[in-house]
Enzyme design. Structure first.
Site, short mmCIF file in Angstrom:
data_model
loop_
_atom_site.label_atom_id
_atom_site.label_comp_id
_atom_site.label_asym_id
_atom_site.label_seq_id
_atom_site.Cartn_x
_atom_site.Cartn_y
_atom_site.Cartn_z
N CYS A 20 43.71 -99.95 -51.30
CA CYS A 20 42.99 -98.80 -50.93
C CYS A 20 42.52 -98.86 -49.39
O CYS A 20 41.77 -99.91 -48.92
CB CYS A 20 42.03 -98.75 -52.08
SG CYS A 20 42.61 -98.60 -53.61
N GLY A 67 38.35 -107.07 -55.78
CA GLY A 67 39.64 -107.23 -56.31
C GLY A 67 40.01 -106.40 -57.66
O GLY A 67 39.45 -105.45 -57.90
N ASP A 278 27.01 -107.05 -54.74
CA ASP A 278 28.51 -107.08 -54.59
C ASP A 278 28.70 -106.60 -53.15
O ASP A 278 29.82 -106.73 -52.86
CB ASP A 278 29.04 -105.92 -55.65
CG ASP A 278 30.50 -105.98 -55.70
OD1 ASP A 278 31.07 -106.91 -55.28
OD2 ASP A 278 30.91 -104.89 -56.24
N CYS A 331 20.73 -96.60 -51.69
CA CYS A 331 21.04 -98.08 -51.64
C CYS A 331 20.71 -98.73 -50.26
O CYS A 331 20.94 -98.09 -49.20
CB CYS A 331 22.77 -98.20 -51.89
SG CYS A 331 23.34 -99.84 -51.87
#
Length: 367
Positions: A20, A67, A278, A331
């Site tokens: 992607c 992943g 993450d 965020c």
């Protein structure tokens, strides 16, 4: 011990069967000394489970991401669930979640996921033309057909599925097409996240990058579609909007990016290394290793690195904004760095202001 513990696990590190264009984790891998840590070993898996279940008093959530986490193989997850049962304390509840691109999902996978009540996040950016624009296989062909087959199989086995859509400059103006497509395919649990620009570059310079204005228009258009359905008795779950209604009712948001600051998190790479988020699985933010450090030591290291503290400081522009109690500056990864090293306003600030002006009165009605 803590009442509830949530741990994100990357069983195959950043390995993936898609390429992607906008993948933030591929970018993170390029910004650390060891790009991929391979597949999680059995001893690492067991130690992770043992320590985590000992730390959680009542509820434990294991969430698998990548992943592409299904590349670990179904045998890995069968072994994981069996090991978790081995260490589960009486009365302790274990929940599982899996974020997948759907390429490996078949009936055997679906049966297992249904049997163990996995919540599955399925990455899907809309109908074929929109989805395949950025979500392609290594050979260059699109992944849409295989993802839709996965959605069909998961629905047949009654697996709980939440669609995850990455919002880009390309698909943001086409949200009505996306929303209608999801409706036609019975994909009623939806989450939309804005794409993330790579580390080190100027925000907004990628072909997929969103401007604040474009994201604001996207949110307005999506809200109008959702509000029309909700007020006519058709239930559609959109994570951001559900959180906002809850906040107006006095409840804290469950979505990390809506809390006003970073929350304590544990992201475990395939080698057992632990990171605070993450979006920051980088060498400089490594907290330790789940096989070598206690959760208390991991928390101490997070405090020493001051990962959370910068996100707690909001610029005066935010503090004086009428929408601050709802927006909370979003965020950390989307906040523009200031010259003094502090975090500034959110790159989507203009869009958020436009959205709240547009939707606030109707959000209040729903609350």
């Amino acid at each position: 011990m803590i009442p509830a513990l949530y741990v994100m696990i990357k069983p195959v590190s950043g390995s993936c069967n898609l390429r992607c264009t906008y993948c933030f984790y591929a970018d993170e891998m390029h910004h650390r000394e060891v790009a991929s840590y391979g597949r999680m070993e059995e001893k690492t898996m067991e130690e992770l489970i043992r320590r985590s279940l000992a730390q959680a008093e009542h509820q434990m959530t294991f969430a698998f991401q990548g992943g592409e986490p299904t590349l670990a193989g179904l045998s890995f997850y069968r072994q994981f669930v069996a090991c978790a049962e081995k260490y589960r304390k009486p009365g302790q509840r274990i929940q599982y979640a899996l974020q997948t691109n759907g390429i490996c999902i078949d009936e055997e996978w679906a049966q297992f996921l249904a049997e163990h009540h996995f919540l599955v996040g399925l990455s899907l950016d809309g109908p074929r033309k929109l989805h395949d624009h950025y979500r392609r296989r290594p050979e260059g062909d699109g992944s849409f057909q295989r993802v839709m087959l996965a959605a069909k199989i998961l629905r047949q086995y009654r697996v709980d599925v939440n669609v995850l859509t990455v919002v880009t400059a390309y698909n943001a103006p086409r949200i009505q097409t996306i929303y209608t497509f999801f409706h036609e395919n019975h994909l009623d649990y939806q989450q939309y996240i804005p794409c993330i620009d790579p580390f080190g570059g100027t925000k907004g310079e990628q072909p997929y990058s969103l401007s604040g204005r474009a994201y604001g228009q996207f949110l307005c258009d999506l809200f109008d579609l959702w509000y029309e359905d909700i007020t006519h008795g058709r239930f559609i779950y959109i994570r951001m909007f559900e959180n906002l209604v809850g906040m107006l009712r006095g409840y804290p948001p469950e979505s990390c990016d809506m809390g006003g600051c970073c929350s304590p998190q544990y992201v475990v790479e395939a080698d057992g290394s632990v990171y605070p988020c993450d979006f920051y699985v980088l060498d400089e933010w490594r907290l330790g290793n789940i096989c070598q450090n206690t959760y208390e030591e991991l928390d101490q290291r997070r405090a020493e690195l001051r990962f959370i503290e910068p996100s707690m400081e909001h610029p005066a522009q935010c503090e004086n904004c009428r929408w601050h109690d709802l927006c909370r500056n979003g965020c950390r990864r989307d906040r523009l760095p200031q010259g003094d090293g502090r975090l500034g306003i959110n790159v989507y600030c203009e869009g958020f202001q436009r959205f709240y002006e547009h939707a606030y009165a109707r959000l209040l009605q729903l609350a």
